[in-house]
Design a protein around this motif. Structure first.
Motif, PDB file in Angstrom:
ATOM      1  N   GLY A  80     -18.785  -8.266  15.856  1.00 50.70           N
ATOM      2  CA  GLY A  80     -18.542  -6.662  15.843  1.00 50.70           C
ATOM      3  C   GLY A  80     -17.998  -6.368  14.840  1.00 50.70           C
ATOM      4  O   GLY A  80     -18.024  -6.770  13.525  1.00 50.70           O
ATOM      5  N   GLY A  81     -16.699  -5.439  15.088  1.00 50.93           N
ATOM      6  CA  GLY A  81     -16.029  -4.680  14.075  1.00 50.93           C
ATOM      7  C   GLY A  81     -15.057  -5.733  13.432  1.00 50.93           C
ATOM      8  O   GLY A  81     -14.664  -5.274  12.228  1.00 50.93           O
ATOM      9  N   GLY A  82     -14.948  -7.066  13.766  1.00 48.20           N
ATOM     10  CA  GLY A  82     -14.151  -7.973  13.221  1.00 48.20           C
ATOM     11  C   GLY A  82     -14.776  -8.922  12.221  1.00 48.20           C
ATOM     12  O   GLY A  82     -14.275  -9.769  11.958  1.00 48.20           O
ATOM     13  N   ALA A  83     -16.037  -8.644  11.944  1.00 44.69           N
ATOM     14  CA  ALA A  83     -16.902  -9.518  11.285  1.00 44.69           C
ATOM     15  C   ALA A  83     -17.927  -8.797  10.074  1.00 44.69           C
ATOM     16  O   ALA A  83     -18.261  -7.710  10.583  1.00 44.69           O
ATOM     17  N   VAL A  84     -18.537  -9.299   9.386  1.00 49.07           N
ATOM     18  CA  VAL A  84     -19.769  -8.889   8.393  1.00 49.07           C
ATOM     19  C   VAL A  84     -20.671 -10.083   8.377  1.00 49.07           C
ATOM     20  O   VAL A  84     -20.280 -11.164   8.194  1.00 49.07           O
TER      21      VAL A  84
END
Length: 90
Positions: A80-84
């Motif tokens: 989620g928002g903790g990765a790309v």
């Protein structure tokens, strides 16, 4: 539907270390023919002001790298928002 072939976890690194580690990771992945990678930068929950410092820094770095074709924030099960997740040139 990209298949993640490799990943790097930047937890515990400062912004400069994270940028260097990401750049080296991308070069190594391209050399090995890896096309889809996950970069785990975290959500900044332990940062001063709970700001996502690495998230901004890594996304800015990805826009400047020639080997990066595209990148997206993955679904929650993939960070989620903790990765790309990034797609690299062949």
């Amino acid at each position: 539907h990209w298949v993640i072939q490799d990943q790097v976890d930047l937890h515990g690194l400062d912004a400069a270390q994270a940028a260097d580690a990401t750049a080296a990771f991308l070069v190594d992945c391209r050399r090995r023919g890896v096309r889809c990678v996950r970069i785990i930068h975290g959500k900044g929950l332990r940062s001063r002001g709970r700001e996502p410092v690495l998230k901004r820094r890594i996304r800015r770095l990805l826009t400047r790298r020639d080997e990066v074709l595209a990148f997206v924030e993955p679904r929650a099960i993939h960070g989620g928002g903790g990765a790309v997740v990034a797609l690299l040139q062949a």
